[in-house]
Enzyme design. Structure first.
Site, PDB file in Angstrom:
ATOM      1  N   GLY A  54      36.808  82.621  74.061  1.00  0.00           N
ATOM      2  CA  GLY A  54      35.654  82.158  73.282  1.00  0.00           C
ATOM      3  C   GLY A  54      34.559  81.769  74.267  1.00  0.00           C
ATOM      4  O   GLY A  54      34.814  80.999  75.206  1.00  0.00           O
ATOM      5  N   ALA A  55      33.346  82.300  74.051  1.00  0.00           N
ATOM      6  CA  ALA A  55      32.289  82.161  75.062  1.00  0.00           C
ATOM      7  C   ALA A  55      32.013  80.710  75.479  1.00  0.00           C
ATOM      8  O   ALA A  55      32.044  80.381  76.671  1.00  0.00           O
ATOM      9  CB  ALA A  55      31.024  82.844  74.558  1.00  0.00           C
ATOM     10  N   ARG A  90      35.700  87.093  83.106  1.00  0.00           N
ATOM     11  CA  ARG A  90      35.250  87.672  81.823  1.00  0.00           C
ATOM     12  C   ARG A  90      33.752  87.985  81.970  1.00  0.00           C
ATOM     13  O   ARG A  90      32.922  87.074  81.913  1.00  0.00           O
ATOM     14  CB  ARG A  90      35.478  86.686  80.666  1.00  0.00           C
ATOM     15  N   GLN A 206      42.329  87.711  66.924  1.00  0.00           N
ATOM     16  CA  GLN A 206      41.879  86.309  66.966  1.00  0.00           C
ATOM     17  C   GLN A 206      41.589  85.766  65.566  1.00  0.00           C
ATOM     18  O   GLN A 206      41.663  84.558  65.339  1.00  0.00           O
ATOM     19  CB  GLN A 206      40.607  86.176  67.825  1.00  0.00           C
ATOM     20  N   ASP A 247      28.779  86.255  72.096  1.00  0.00           N
ATOM     21  CA  ASP A 247      29.153  86.035  73.495  1.00  0.00           C
ATOM     22  C   ASP A 247      27.946  86.045  74.401  1.00  0.00           C
ATOM     23  O   ASP A 247      27.965  85.525  75.515  1.00  0.00           O
ATOM     24  CB  ASP A 247      30.161  87.088  73.947  1.00  0.00           C
ATOM     25  N   LYS A 258      32.281  90.178  69.520  1.00  0.00           N
ATOM     26  CA  LYS A 258      33.564  90.885  69.473  1.00  0.00           C
ATOM     27  C   LYS A 258      33.425  92.276  68.855  1.00  0.00           C
ATOM     28  O   LYS A 258      32.720  92.454  67.865  1.00  0.00           O
ATOM     29  CB  LYS A 258      34.552  90.027  68.675  1.00  0.00           C
TER      30      LYS A 258
END
Ligand code: MRU
Length: 369
Positions: A54-55, A90, A206, A247, A258
């Protein structure tokens, strides 16, 4: 947020301030396991393996990761190497780079012996700001939900507001509250009738494992659907509004989120359903005008060819396991994010209010860093 009557955050500093605790999100919803991370390399592993994801959350965890690296050695050399390792975990979510750059700006001018404390304070600040930004997003999003209900004919106002969301943009993806789920929690707590369609969000699911878990624990009515069901539900009039997180958004308002978000936006547009993106300002990439410059993370193809979950076999206890979906050797491709162009976004829900997803509104409401 709430788990079995107890209030939790997704990350917290341990007493003494020399380690952090996180919830292992790879084990949810079946096992609730806390992990303690006490070195930068443990933080790097936790981000890489999606123990935390999760950002906004990876931004906060990354900031503490840099603090832990400085605890090992506060030199410039060690700091540079930790930054490189943390940022490369990431590449798509901008919050990670943003949070680390904030800590670096704070500690770089200081003497070596002052750096750890300053890094810890800055990481604490980033975590607390994340909570307040997400809570403000909740309040701002609630006004949109209320307006959607007010537009309904009088005799339909008691029917639940049907919200569709994709992936997990809840409190597990932030420090608390979440982004897309924050208005949903505010609405539910205010007594509004609300129901959430939860996309499973292949390949890592998720939605099925994290969003559904969060909503269940908060008592919010929800229904799990496969990713491809969204368009059909919209055509049938079963979705009032779509709300997702992000994100990274470009300075021009294009939204990277996503994989699969773009298809939801297209279907929403075709069915005249509002499509909102809930973002804290930490997710805005002020340097980026063209979404084609976003590095889209390509993840391991085994996430596509395998599926994981709780299995009951001959062993004494049900346990987490992966099973193959395909024959060995199949070619697969696994881009983790896509980009929804700004013209498909009804508006952004930020901590500073609801605004158009465009450069003009973004620069009017926020100061360029
Ligand atoms: O790959 P993940 O699980 O880190 O992806 C998370 C998402 O795409 C979320 O929608 C996004 O980070 C917004 S979280 C508030």
């Amino acid at each position: 947020m709430n788990i079995n009557g107890q209030n939790w955050r997704s990350i917290w500093l341990q007493d003494g301030g020399n380690s952090i605790s996180v919830i292992d999100q790879t084990k949810l919803p079946h096992h609730f396991k806390i992990l303690e991370l006490s070195s930068c390399s443990e933080v790097v592993d936790a981000i890489n393996s999606m123990v935390v994801r999760g950002a906004p959350l990876i931004g906060v965890v990354g900031a503490y990761g840099l603090m832990l690296a400085l605890l090992e050695s506060p030199t410039d050399k060690n700091m540079e190497s930790a930054i490189e390792k943390l940022i490369s975990t990431r590449p798509t979510a901008v919050n990670l780079r943003w949070a680390i750059e904030r800590v670096v700006r704070r500690v770089k001018p200081l003497k070596l012996e002052e750096r750890v404390k300053a890094a810890r304070n800055e990481a604490d600040l980033i975590a607390e700001e994340d909570v307040s930004m997400c809570e403000a997003i909740g309040k701002n999003g609630l006004t949109i939900f209320q307006k959607l209900l007010d537009k309904r004919p009088q005799n339909k106002r008691q029917n639940p507001l049907n919200v569709l969301t994709h992936c997990n943009a809840g409190w597990l993806a932030t420090v608390d509250w979440g982004t897309a789920l924050s208005p949903i929690y505010k609405a539910h707590r205010s007594g509004m009738q609300i129901h959430v369609w939860v996309d499973e969000t292949r390949p890592r699911n998720q939605g099925a494992t994290l969003t559904a878990f969060e909503l269940a624990k908060e008592g919010v009515p929800h229904t799990l659907i496969v990713d491809n069901a969204g368009g059909y539900l919209m055509q049938k009039g079963l979705v009032d509004v779509v709300i997702v997180g992000a994100d990274r958004i470009t300075y021009t308002g294009d939204v990277c989120n996503k994989i699969g978000t773009y298809l939801k936006a297209l279907a929403a547009h075709d069915n005249n359903i509002p499509f909102y993106v809930a973002v804290p300002s930490s997710t805005i990439d002020w340097k980026l005008l063209d979404w084609r410059d976003i590095k889209i993370e390509e993840r391991n193809v085994e996430e596509v060819t395998e599926i994981s979950g709780l299995i009951s076999d001959d062993t004494d206890q049900p346990h987490l396991a992966k099973v193959n979906l395909t024959l060995p050797g199949i070619k697969a491709f696994n881009p983790a994010f896509d980009v929804t162009p700004s013209d498909l976004v009804t508006a952004l829900i930020t901590e500073r209010g609801v605004l158009g997803s465009n450069q003009e509104d973004l620069s009017r409401v926020f100061d360029l860093p």
